[in-house]
Scaffold this active site. Structure first.
Site, short mmCIF file in Angstrom:
data_model
loop_
_atom_site.label_atom_id
_atom_site.label_comp_id
_atom_site.label_asym_id
_atom_site.label_seq_id
_atom_site.Cartn_x
_atom_site.Cartn_y
_atom_site.Cartn_z
N GLU A 1 59.30 42.77 69.88
CA GLU A 1 59.42 41.90 71.06
C GLU A 1 60.01 40.57 70.57
OE1 GLU A 1 55.83 40.26 72.85
OE2 GLU A 1 56.79 40.24 74.81
N SER B 1 50.18 37.86 73.64
CA SER B 1 50.81 38.91 72.84
C SER B 1 49.82 40.07 72.60
CB SER B 1 51.28 38.32 71.51
OG SER B 1 50.17 37.77 70.83
N LYS C 1 41.35 28.06 79.05
CA LYS C 1 41.88 27.59 77.75
C LYS C 1 43.39 27.89 77.80
CE LYS C 1 43.28 28.51 74.12
NZ LYS C 1 44.68 28.15 73.72
N GLU D 1 48.10 25.82 73.96
CA GLU D 1 48.13 24.45 73.43
C GLU D 1 49.55 23.88 73.39
OE1 GLU D 1 47.42 27.30 72.00
OE2 GLU D 1 47.41 27.22 69.81
N ARG D 2 50.55 24.76 73.63
CA ARG D 2 51.93 24.27 73.64
C ARG D 2 52.31 23.65 74.98
NH1 ARG D 2 54.45 29.77 71.49
NH2 ARG D 2 53.25 29.97 69.58
N PHE E 1 52.02 30.59 76.62
CA PHE E 1 52.84 29.40 76.87
C PHE E 1 53.91 29.62 77.93
CE2 PHE E 1 55.84 31.63 74.15
CZ PHE E 1 57.06 31.27 74.70
N CYS F 1 57.35 37.88 80.20
CA CYS F 1 56.79 39.19 79.85
C CYS F 1 57.48 40.29 80.63
CB CYS F 1 55.30 39.21 80.13
SG CYS F 1 54.95 38.84 81.85
P1 NAD Z 1 49.90 34.31 72.06
O1 NAD Z 1 49.25 35.63 72.04
O2 NAD Z 1 50.37 33.72 70.79
O3 NAD Z 1 48.89 33.21 72.70
C1 NAD Z 1 48.18 33.46 73.89
C2 NAD Z 1 46.87 32.67 73.85
O4 NAD Z 1 46.09 33.13 72.75
C3 NAD Z 1 47.04 31.17 73.67
O5 NAD Z 1 46.17 30.50 74.52
C4 NAD Z 1 46.72 30.94 72.20
O6 NAD Z 1 46.12 29.67 71.97
C5 NAD Z 1 45.74 32.04 71.89
N1 NAD Z 1 45.87 32.52 70.50
C6 NAD Z 1 47.00 32.60 69.76
N2 NAD Z 1 46.74 33.08 68.54
C7 NAD Z 1 45.41 33.34 68.49
C8 NAD Z 1 44.54 33.86 67.49
N3 NAD Z 1 44.97 34.23 66.28
N4 NAD Z 1 43.23 33.98 67.79
C9 NAD Z 1 42.76 33.64 69.00
N5 NAD Z 1 43.55 33.13 69.98
C10 NAD Z 1 44.87 32.98 69.74
O7 NAD Z 1 51.09 34.39 73.13
P2 NAD Z 1 52.21 33.30 73.48
O8 NAD Z 1 53.17 33.21 72.35
O9 NAD Z 1 51.58 32.06 74.00
O10 NAD Z 1 52.91 34.02 74.73
C11 NAD Z 1 53.90 35.00 74.61
C12 NAD Z 1 53.34 36.40 74.64
O11 NAD Z 1 52.60 36.61 75.84
C13 NAD Z 1 54.41 37.48 74.65
O12 NAD Z 1 54.00 38.53 73.83
C14 NAD Z 1 54.47 37.92 76.10
O13 NAD Z 1 54.96 39.22 76.33
C15 NAD Z 1 53.03 37.81 76.47
N6 NAD Z 1 52.86 37.71 77.92
C16 NAD Z 1 52.40 38.82 78.57
C17 NAD Z 1 52.25 38.77 79.94
C18 NAD Z 1 51.76 39.98 80.70
O14 NAD Z 1 51.55 39.86 81.88
N7 NAD Z 1 51.58 41.13 80.09
C19 NAD Z 1 52.54 37.60 80.65
C20 NAD Z 1 52.99 36.49 79.94
C21 NAD Z 1 53.14 36.57 78.57
#
Ligand code: NAD
Length: 498
Positions: free
Chosen positions: A382, A226, A173, A176-177, A149, A281
């Site tokens: 985090e 994450s 994909k 969704e937020r 997001f 991130c």
């Molecule tokens: P998230 O992991 O909750 O979601 C990321 C994606 O995965 C979304 O599209 C979501 O719909 C999907 N998803 C969520 N839960 C799932 C599940 N149980 N099964 C399958 N798919 C699922 O992350 P977020 O809260 O949207 O974003 C924040 C996180 O992303 C933080 O941990 C941040 O550090 C990380 N991030 C990392 C980078 C990087 O370059 N390393 C860049 C941006 C964000």
């Protein structure tokens, strides 16, 4: 209420989806729209259209693909204001920050405009008598991206321009937020002349993600989010034979040495910790104050954190908007409370902040915790919110050891006037992206982005040269001319050069 649909085969569609999720305006604290959540059958429909589109796009000329990228880049410039407003409305970040992510994302499109150069292969003349060798790279087919997001446009832009410019078709994909930016991107690609089906948006949750990970028609998956989900995506998608890029979470440290310009370092630490409400991130969430730097640094940080203007991202003059959900707000508040309970010193307390006229918004103010130790939750977790923890150490060696013992290794920075200390830091620290007097060292588009350890699962960083390699596979061709029989042209033994 507005319903945000998928984008399949060049048009908005509900496909077969009936489930929805609310899309919030975090500054108001209420839903502004709803987004459709795809079923596995919708993913099938999208992948079938993308597969059909690949038949011609995979064979399109470099000139055609490059022309689309140049036109798309111009449209991103033209629609920057509209895109920034959409991002701010759903994510909460301030408009200028949203513009920043558009500009940084656009740099990847600029890199993709030069894809002809990035795709050039090698040629070796006369490796044996009358024999030459060359290599070239071809696209994989249908590839997918699953994004977080916190950068509604930039993180998808790390993926699709390179995937598409190298001849793949791409199924996104998005989180969704924050689904609306991707929808506008789909329209801009269409206006830029991209054929239907080459860029697809499937909105959804875990159901859509699982369908993507299992789908036999998808050759590769790029994931950013994450760490637990990155690990899950990597395991699932490699098990079904796909290539995977999986970038995870972070806990980034900035080391401040006693010879640093403390005012300069504190300025950058403040912006890097609290910008985008800490939801980056590459945010700095831990300041490591070395020796005598500590007291002065905390004093300046306290003044700067207290001066941050918090309010709706759309209102000019605000430095920091809300966090993305009420759950995120509560998580931030609980982390600060736990930090104090575990012995950290609360220097600035953002927990009680209220924004007049936006009482239901997901606002939480900047918090500064001093005397944080490696055992505390405020250090280990985090938090992904506007909380900066300060760990005090005595030497640069101790600072490096602290960073190297942390499970994450996304980004880090050192503030110093000593080239010698900076050189030692960059050589010894186990982190993928390093800043020297630069707090958020996000690489330019012609380098690749990726952390070490739990910040990147597997071995593939994203965008730049690594992106080109990821979305293509090589062929090596060995050619002999003339083709008629000559010395060594046939033989029963294993061929060697002569
Ligand atoms: P998230 O992991 O909750 O979601 C990321 C994606 O995965 C979304 O599209 C979501 O719909 C999907 N998803 C969520 N839960 C799932 C599940 N149980 N099964 C399958 N798919 C699922 O992350 P977020 O809260 O949207 O974003 C924040 C996180 O992303 C933080 O941990 C941040 O550090 C990380 N991030 C990392 C980078 C990087 O370059 N390393 C860049 C941006 C964000």
């Amino acid at each position: 209420m507005k319903t945000i649909e998928h984008w399949i085969n060049g048009a908005a569609t509900t496909a077969g989806s009936t489930r929805t999720a609310p899309v919030y305006d975090p500054a108001a604290g209420r839903a502004r729209a709803e987004v459709l959540l795809a079923e596995p059958s919708d993913v099938d429909t999208a992948v079938a259209a993308a597969g059909k589109a690949f038949e011609s796009w995979g064979d399109s000329s470099l000139s055609q693909r490059t022309r689309v990228m140049f036109a798309f880049r111009e449209l991103l410039v033209k629609h920057e204001d509209e895109l920034a407003r959409i991002i701010s409305a759903e994510h909460g970040k301030v408009i200028d920050d949203a513009r920043g992510e558009i500009v940084r994302g656009r740099e990847i499109v600029e890199y993709a405009c030069g894809i002809a150069d990035a795709l050039k292969g090698g040629f070796s003349d006369q490796v044996s008598r009358d024999v030459d060798v060359h290599d070239f790279r071809q696209p994989l087919g249908v590839v997918a991206g699953i994004t977080p997001f916190n950068f509604p446009i930039m993180v998808p832009l790390w993926m699709h321009p390179i995937a598409i410019a190298t001849g793949n078709t791409f199924v996104l994909k998005p989180s969704e937020r924050v689904p609306s930016a991707s929808r506008l991107v789909a329209e801009l690609y269409a206006e830029a002349g991209l054929p239907d089906g080459v860029f697809t948006v499937v909105n959804g949750d875990k159901v859509a993600v699982d369908a993507i990970l299992a789908h036999p028609g998808i050759a590769a998956v790029s994931f950013v989010g994450s760490t637990p989900i990155a690990r899950y995506v990597h395991e699932r998608a490699t098990a079904t034979g796909k290539r995977v890029q999986a970038l995870g979470g972070a806990k980034n440290h900035a080391v401040v040495l006693p010879d640093a310009d403390l005012e300069y370092a504190a300025n950058h630490l403040t912006a890097a910790a609290f910008g985008s409400a800490g939801q980056r991130c590459m945010a700095i969430s831990i300041g490591v104050a070395v020796g005598s730097a500590g007291d002065g640094l905390v004093e300046i940080l306290k003044r700067k954190a207290a001066g941050i203007k918090v309010g709706p991202g759309a209102d000019a003059g605000n430095d920091m908007g809300p966090v993305v959900t009420e759950a995120a707000r509560q998580r931030v508040i609980d982390s600060v409370t736990l930090g104090t309970e575990q012995g950290a010193t609360l220097v600035v307390d953002g927990r009680e902040l209220r924004v007049a006229g936006h009482e239901d918004g997901f606002f939480v103010g900047p918090s500064l915790l001093d005397n944080v130790t490696a055992e505390m939750s405020a250090y280990r977790d985090e938090i992904f919110g506007p909380v900066l923890g300060i760990v005090r150490v005595s030497t640069l060696d101790e600072a490096i050891a602290l960073i190297n013992a942390n499970p994450y290794g996304n980004g880090t920075a050192v503030f110093t006037g000593s080239g010698e200390a900076a050189r030692r830091f960059q050589r010894e620290v186990k982190v993928g992206m390093i800043g020297v007097n630069v707090p958020i060292p996000v690489p330019m588009s012609y380098y690749s982005f990726g952390g070490w350890k739990d910040s990147l699962i597997g071995d593939s960083p994203i965008h730049g040269p690594a992106g080109v390699r990821f979305y293509t596979r090589a062929k090596v061709v060995t050619t002999r001319w003339p083709h008629s029989a000559g010395p060594g042209a046939s033989g029963f033994n294993f061929p060697t050069s002569s």
